[in-house]
Design an enzyme around this catalytic site. Sequence first.
Site, short mmCIF file in Angstrom:
data_model
loop_
_atom_site.label_atom_id
_atom_site.label_comp_id
_atom_site.label_asym_id
_atom_site.label_seq_id
_atom_site.Cartn_x
_atom_site.Cartn_y
_atom_site.Cartn_z
N SER A 136 -21.48 28.90 51.66
CA SER A 136 -20.04 29.12 51.77
C SER A 136 -19.61 29.07 53.24
O SER A 136 -19.86 28.08 53.91
CB SER A 136 -19.68 30.44 51.08
OG SER A 136 -18.29 30.53 50.84
N MET A 137 -19.00 30.13 53.76
CA MET A 137 -18.65 30.14 55.18
C MET A 137 -19.87 29.87 56.04
O MET A 137 -19.80 29.18 57.07
CB MET A 137 -18.04 31.48 55.59
CG MET A 137 -17.65 31.55 57.06
SD MET A 137 -17.26 33.22 57.65
CE MET A 137 -18.91 33.85 57.98
#
Length: 266
Positions: A99-100
Amino acid sequence: MLLSATGDAPATPWIRNYGARTTPRTRLVCFAHSGGGASFFRNWATGLPDDCQLWAIQYPGREDRLDEPFLPDMGALATAITGRLARCQDLPLVLFGHSMGASVAYEVARRMAFRAPGTVRHLIVSGRMAPHRQPVIPASEMTHLRSDQEIVDRLTALGGSLPGVLDDPDLRALVLPAVRNDYRLIESYHARPGPLLPIAITALTGDADDGVRPEDVRAWEQSGSGDFTFRSFPGGHFYLIRRRADVTEEISRVLRSTTVAGPASL
């Protein structure tokens, strides 16, 4: 920076060593999702090759760095991490981010290509669209500007929060600032144009991830000049929690090929 024969992590708050090995031949460096910390990867070492050293990056403002200030943007975060990793060129590196964390790992890989050429051999990204696919997000749709409850609802829908953590007011007060900051960081992030990464890239995703389309994950192929692999697993955005064994098996395949390729250049 010199390391011990076991590849122990240097004395820095940025790195956690979760896989001590007596004779490591390669090193996996992991980057967590929004609001996540290094401990997310604590138990991954058991699924990795015996000659792999597992490090996890600890972002400021969470877990044992709770009292430290957040960094202002993605560039500052990636530059700070690169400064630590560039001192550790004793082993070839494979970077993994979810994700991030995928975006952070990508920005670190870009910087490492100049600071320590040849050290990073492979980038593995998970649950994140390719940098050039990220749209400009209107302020009205930015998660970091929403109420605490709306952020909690978002985390619950994604399935990434620990049971009971967000229901406890005290724990919620500790966790939400990091979550809000990380959403701010990723929602304001836009990759600057630059050369392709001179390494192989593997992109992973959950087949029921409502937050990112498979074609946007496949688009990571356009970020590197090396080989590209795409894998889809059953599950949503946090498919890698239930599918950890499958994910570490795929990572192990990458690590074994990296070891065969030879040591990093010093």
